[in-house]
Design a protein around this motif. Structure first.
Motif, PDB file in Angstrom:
ATOM      1  N   ASP A 124     -24.882   6.143  21.682  1.00 30.11           N
ATOM      2  CA  ASP A 124     -25.090   7.064  20.566  1.00 30.11           C
ATOM      3  C   ASP A 124     -24.798   8.515  20.915  1.00 30.11           C
ATOM      4  O   ASP A 124     -25.471   9.406  20.415  1.00 30.11           O
ATOM      5  CB  ASP A 124     -26.568   7.001  20.128  1.00 30.11           C
ATOM      6  CG  ASP A 124     -26.785   5.899  19.103  1.00 30.11           C
ATOM      7  OD1 ASP A 124     -27.936   5.594  18.857  1.00 30.11           O
ATOM      8  OD2 ASP A 124     -25.809   5.366  18.575  1.00 30.11           O
ATOM      9  N   ASP A 155     -33.864  -5.200  25.751  1.00 29.65           N
ATOM     10  CA  ASP A 155     -34.895  -5.337  24.718  1.00 29.65           C
ATOM     11  C   ASP A 155     -35.932  -6.415  25.055  1.00 29.65           C
ATOM     12  O   ASP A 155     -37.117  -6.277  24.759  1.00 29.65           O
ATOM     13  CB  ASP A 155     -34.223  -5.654  23.370  1.00 29.65           C
ATOM     14  CG  ASP A 155     -35.049  -5.128  22.208  1.00 29.65           C
ATOM     15  OD1 ASP A 155     -35.969  -4.322  22.455  1.00 29.65           O
ATOM     16  OD2 ASP A 155     -34.797  -5.531  21.063  1.00 29.65           O
ATOM     17  N   TRP A 178     -38.215   5.150  21.237  1.00 28.87           N
ATOM     18  CA  TRP A 178     -37.337   5.754  20.237  1.00 28.87           C
ATOM     19  C   TRP A 178     -37.251   4.914  18.977  1.00 28.87           C
ATOM     20  O   TRP A 178     -37.217   3.687  19.023  1.00 28.87           O
ATOM     21  CB  TRP A 178     -35.919   5.861  20.792  1.00 28.87           C
ATOM     22  CG  TRP A 178     -35.659   7.105  21.547  1.00 28.87           C
ATOM     23  CD1 TRP A 178     -36.584   7.959  22.085  1.00 28.87           C
ATOM     24  CD2 TRP A 178     -34.382   7.641  21.881  1.00 28.87           C
ATOM     25  NE1 TRP A 178     -35.951   8.975  22.731  1.00 28.87           N
ATOM     26  CE2 TRP A 178     -34.610   8.810  22.619  1.00 28.87           C
ATOM     27  CE3 TRP A 178     -33.075   7.232  21.615  1.00 28.87           C
ATOM     28  CZ2 TRP A 178     -33.555   9.600  23.104  1.00 28.87           C
ATOM     29  CZ3 TRP A 178     -32.043   8.005  22.105  1.00 28.87           C
ATOM     30  CH2 TRP A 178     -32.285   9.183  22.826  1.00 28.87           C
ATOM     31  N   GLY A 180     -34.660   3.819  16.004  1.00 32.43           N
ATOM     32  CA  GLY A 180     -33.203   3.665  16.067  1.00 32.43           C
ATOM     33  C   GLY A 180     -32.818   2.300  16.615  1.00 32.43           C
ATOM     34  O   GLY A 180     -33.667   1.504  16.985  1.00 32.43           O
ATOM     35  N   VAL A 181     -31.529   2.058  16.690  1.00 29.41           N
ATOM     36  CA  VAL A 181     -31.052   0.708  16.998  1.00 29.41           C
ATOM     37  C   VAL A 181     -31.168   0.363  18.478  1.00 29.41           C
ATOM     38  O   VAL A 181     -31.310  -0.800  18.833  1.00 29.41           O
ATOM     39  CB  VAL A 181     -29.578   0.524  16.541  1.00 29.41           C
ATOM     40  CG1 VAL A 181     -29.486   0.516  15.041  1.00 29.41           C
ATOM     41  CG2 VAL A 181     -28.676   1.603  17.129  1.00 29.41           C
ATOM     42  N   ASN A 182     -31.110   1.360  19.357  1.00 31.33           N
ATOM     43  CA  ASN A 182     -31.113   1.055  20.789  1.00 31.33           C
ATOM     44  C   ASN A 182     -32.527   1.062  21.370  1.00 31.33           C
ATOM     45  O   ASN A 182     -33.328   1.923  21.035  1.00 31.33           O
ATOM     46  CB  ASN A 182     -30.263   2.090  21.546  1.00 31.33           C
ATOM     47  CG  ASN A 182     -28.799   1.972  21.175  1.00 31.33           C
ATOM     48  OD1 ASN A 182     -28.178   0.956  21.391  1.00 31.33           O
ATOM     49  ND2 ASN A 182     -28.254   3.035  20.593  1.00 31.33           N
ATOM     50  N   PRO A 183     -32.818   0.081  22.267  1.00 27.18           N
ATOM     51  CA  PRO A 183     -34.141   0.056  22.895  1.00 27.18           C
ATOM     52  C   PRO A 183     -34.228   1.130  23.977  1.00 27.18           C
ATOM     53  O   PRO A 183     -33.825   0.915  25.126  1.00 27.18           O
ATOM     54  CB  PRO A 183     -34.236  -1.354  23.479  1.00 27.18           C
ATOM     55  CG  PRO A 183     -32.832  -1.789  23.684  1.00 27.18           C
ATOM     56  CD  PRO A 183     -31.976  -1.043  22.716  1.00 27.18           C
ATOM     57  N   GLU A 218     -40.602  10.976  11.863  1.00 26.92           N
ATOM     58  CA  GLU A 218     -40.757   9.850  12.797  1.00 26.92           C
ATOM     59  C   GLU A 218     -42.066   9.951  13.574  1.00 26.92           C
ATOM     60  O   GLU A 218     -42.761  10.966  13.527  1.00 26.92           O
ATOM     61  CB  GLU A 218     -39.585   9.851  13.800  1.00 26.92           C
ATOM     62  CG  GLU A 218     -38.396   8.995  13.362  1.00 26.92           C
ATOM     63  CD  GLU A 218     -38.620   7.500  13.584  1.00 26.92           C
ATOM     64  OE1 GLU A 218     -39.684   7.105  14.111  1.00 26.92           O
ATOM     65  OE2 GLU A 218     -37.717   6.732  13.228  1.00 26.92           O
TER      66      GLU A 218
END
Length: 270
Positions: A124, A155, A178, A180-183, A218
């Motif tokens: 990202d 993950d 975080w 969002g899509v990434n662990p 968030e």
């Protein structure tokens, strides 16, 4: 109107869907600044990927980075600047056990330091590439204690590493996850959060807590929204955060929700 401290989270709040400040948001924030209010970015981002946004806004106020870990005025010496850190031994321990914990990539940072375990990995646009040999995260290069450790993990091993970090280092660091899509996990010094940053600013500018207005979306905005006299959560914010809010914007971050709200709140419209 009394002088306000306006604390702004960036991603999902001040920034639009393209991670930019829209012309309207920029105009409203500059108007608020000209009206005598202190407009401050308060972000989880490191300085290196928020500097451009700060410069684009063209305001000369302090900025808070690393979720409260660093308070500074970019491009100048500020006698109230602070930077909180934790022991680099924690980074060394994780480096030795990367395979065990399923750590794919790790970055250690402070205001003017960035080291990462892999010079080529991209997530990202957050992890910097490419790095030179002095920027590889290892025992030789990590000469001082970091303000932040950002860790990309497998993950499936997420719960295991969180448990280890909290059991072994829980008295030294905060472990954040975080959105969002990434662990991605983030370690910061114990007791550091965005409320620490805005309290530091308010104390220095002699602004009462009741005159702090904070915007967020968030979980890492929770303490700041709670601490501010007026905590505003974006309509695209998490349900959990909305429960703490004094108010919620009518529009989301892709529709200038913050700018529209602030313009009405401060009565800035021409």
């Amino acid at each position: 109107m009394q002088q306000k401290l306006i604390a702004l989270d960036l991603d999902g709040t001040t920034l639009n869907g393209q991670s930019m400040i829209s012309p309207k948001t920029k105009a409203v924030l500059q108007k608020a600044s000209r009206a005598g209010h202190i407009v401050s970015i308060v972000t989880g981002r490191p300085y290196r990927i928020s500097k451009q946004i700060y410069d684009d806004l063209n305001i000369k106020t302090p900025m808070i980075n690393f979720n409260g870990g660093l308070g500074h005025i970019p491009h100048q010496n500020w006698d109230k600047e602070y930077q909180k850190t934790f022991s680099r031994e924690i980074a060394f321990d994780l480096l030795k056990n990367m395979d065990t914990f399923g750590i794919k990539l790790m970055a250690a940072e402070k205001k003017s330091m960035i080291l990462a375990s892999n010079p080529h990995a991209i997530v990202d646009d957050f992890f910097p590439v490419p790095l030179n040999s002095e920027q590889i995260l290892n025992q030789q290069n990590l000469k001082s204690d970091p303000t932040s450790l950002t860790i990309l993990i497998d993950d499936k091993k997420k719960d295991k590493i969180i448990q280890h970090l909290e059991q072994v280092y829980g008295s030294n660091v905060e472990v954040g996850v975080w959105g969002g899509v990434n662990p991605v996990l983030e370690l910061e010094p114990k007791g550091v959060n965005k409320a620490v940053g805005i309290k530091h600013l308010a104390d220095n500018f002699k602004i009462d807590r009741s005159n702090i207005i904070a915007f967020g979306d968030e979980h890492n905005d929770r303490e700041m929204i709670d601490y501010a006299g007026w905590g505003v959560v974006m309509s695209n914010g998490t349900d959990e955060l909305k429960k703490l809010a004094n108010d919620i914007t009518a529009k989301d971050n892709t529709q200038d929700g913050l700018a529209t709200y602030l313009e009405n709140y401060l009565k800035l419209a021409e």
